[in-house]
Motif scaffolding. Structure first.
Motif, short mmCIF file in Angstrom:
data_model
loop_
_atom_site.label_atom_id
_atom_site.label_comp_id
_atom_site.label_asym_id
_atom_site.label_seq_id
_atom_site.Cartn_x
_atom_site.Cartn_y
_atom_site.Cartn_z
N GLN A 39 -4.53 6.49 7.22
CA GLN A 39 -5.75 6.01 7.87
C GLN A 39 -5.54 4.73 8.68
OE1 GLN A 39 -9.37 6.18 5.29
NE2 GLN A 39 -7.95 6.88 3.70
N LEU A 66 0.88 -1.18 0.00
CA LEU A 66 0.00 0.00 0.00
C LEU A 66 0.91 1.22 0.00
CD1 LEU A 66 -3.04 0.86 0.26
CD2 LEU A 66 -2.60 1.07 2.71
N THR A 67 0.80 2.08 -1.00
CA THR A 67 1.76 3.17 -1.17
C THR A 67 1.14 4.57 -1.08
OG1 THR A 67 1.50 3.03 -3.58
CG2 THR A 67 3.30 1.76 -2.59
N ASP A 68 -0.17 4.69 -1.26
CA ASP A 68 -0.79 6.01 -1.23
C ASP A 68 -0.69 6.60 0.18
OD1 ASP A 68 -3.18 7.68 -2.98
OD2 ASP A 68 -3.09 7.98 -0.80
N PRO A 69 -0.04 7.76 0.36
CA PRO A 69 0.13 8.35 1.70
C PRO A 69 -1.18 8.58 2.43
CG PRO A 69 1.54 9.45 0.10
CD PRO A 69 0.62 8.57 -0.68
N ASP A 70 -2.24 8.98 1.70
CA ASP A 70 -3.53 9.22 2.35
C ASP A 70 -4.12 7.92 2.88
OD1 ASP A 70 -4.46 11.77 -0.09
OD2 ASP A 70 -3.41 11.94 1.84
N ASP A 71 -3.93 6.81 2.13
CA ASP A 71 -4.41 5.51 2.60
C ASP A 71 -3.62 5.06 3.82
OD1 ASP A 71 -4.98 4.18 -0.75
OD2 ASP A 71 -6.23 5.45 0.53
N ILE A 72 -2.30 5.22 3.76
CA ILE A 72 -1.46 4.79 4.87
C ILE A 72 -1.79 5.57 6.14
CG2 ILE A 72 0.93 4.70 5.70
CD1 ILE A 72 1.77 4.13 2.82
#
Length: 250
Positions: A44, A36-42
């Motif tokens: 959360q 998982l690489t998207d900063p916004d996802d991480i």
């Protein structure tokens, strides 16, 4: 000491798709997949510590392939008499994955002694195994097996290759898979029969001597063993072809 990992299954997709492995000793589960690489996802994610990474796996991968634990695993140990009866009661197919380099029970037989002395054995067409299998194949039931064989084959494997002539006459379909191919495919070392694609009889050995049998009906394990069957069957060759290649001059 390195873990002893068993490949349980993979999500849909090609190379690099998410997979599940099980540690055979600790029963821990190892999952790998794309990070998982998207900063916004991480951002959360809760409790993601320094040095940890998050991976993305399909939901069905965990549902279908993750071990269910001993509390839900439908398995029991049966004796050899009850195991023998499975060959009388199966309805459609009996399929074997044969993985060992030697079987101690073979080595105490007259046929094994004959094979060591002459290179061939005199097989009794009416011994108890023949009387067990012949009525089943006569009804159209399928009895099949894939034998994993070393390069070069062990003495025990050559003995069973000689035996294949007799068993083939009973109606068995016997195929050979080279161990190097089995290892490349990451096939397990499990030695088992799969009956009617619904029941697994996993053979348990002590010093190459069959001791008892573990009977398993857990759906995920049956699916896993069925997938192993399909892969092994696809890559294995008829025993006659293997024997011809083995005996042909370089």
């Amino acid at each position: 000491m390195a873990r002893r990992l068993r490949f349980n299954g993979t999500g849909s997709g090609g190379t690099g798709c998410p997979s599940v492995h099980e540690d055979l000793d600790s029963r821990e589960v190892i999952v790998h997949g794309p990070p998982l690489t998207d900063p916004d996802d991480i951002a959360q994610l809760r409790h993601l510590s320094e040095g940890e990474v998050a991976v993305v796996v399909p939901r069905e991968l965990l549902v279908d392939w993750a071990p269910k634990g001993d509390a839900t695993r439908q398995a029991r140990i049966i004796g050899l008499d009850e195991f023998e009866n499975l060959f009388r009661t199966f309805q459609h197919t009996a399929w074997r994955l044969e993985t060992r380099r030697r079987y101690a029970s073979d080595e105490v037989t007259d046929t094994y002694r004959q094979f060591l002395e002459t290179g061939a054995a005199q097989w009794d067409p009416d011994d108890p195994y023949c009387e067990l299998i012949r009525p089943q194949t006569a009804q159209g039931k399928r009895v099949e097996r894939v034998r994993i064989v070393d390069e070069p084959p062990t003495t025990g494997q050559l003995y069973l290759l000689d035996n294949a002539r007799r068993n083939s006459a009973l109606g068995e379909d016997i195929r050979i898979l080279r161990r190097s191919d089995a290892e490349r495919m990451q096939l397990p070392a499990d030695d088992y029969w799969l009956f009617d694609s619904r029941l697994i009889a996993r053979l348990r050995f002590d010093d190459d001597q069959l001791v008892d049998v573990e009977l398993i009906t857990e759906p995920a394990e049956v699916v896993r063993c069925s997938a192993i069957r399909d892969a092994a069957w696809h890559h294995a060759v008829p025993y006659e072809r293997f024997a011809a290649e083995l005996n042909s001059p370089e």
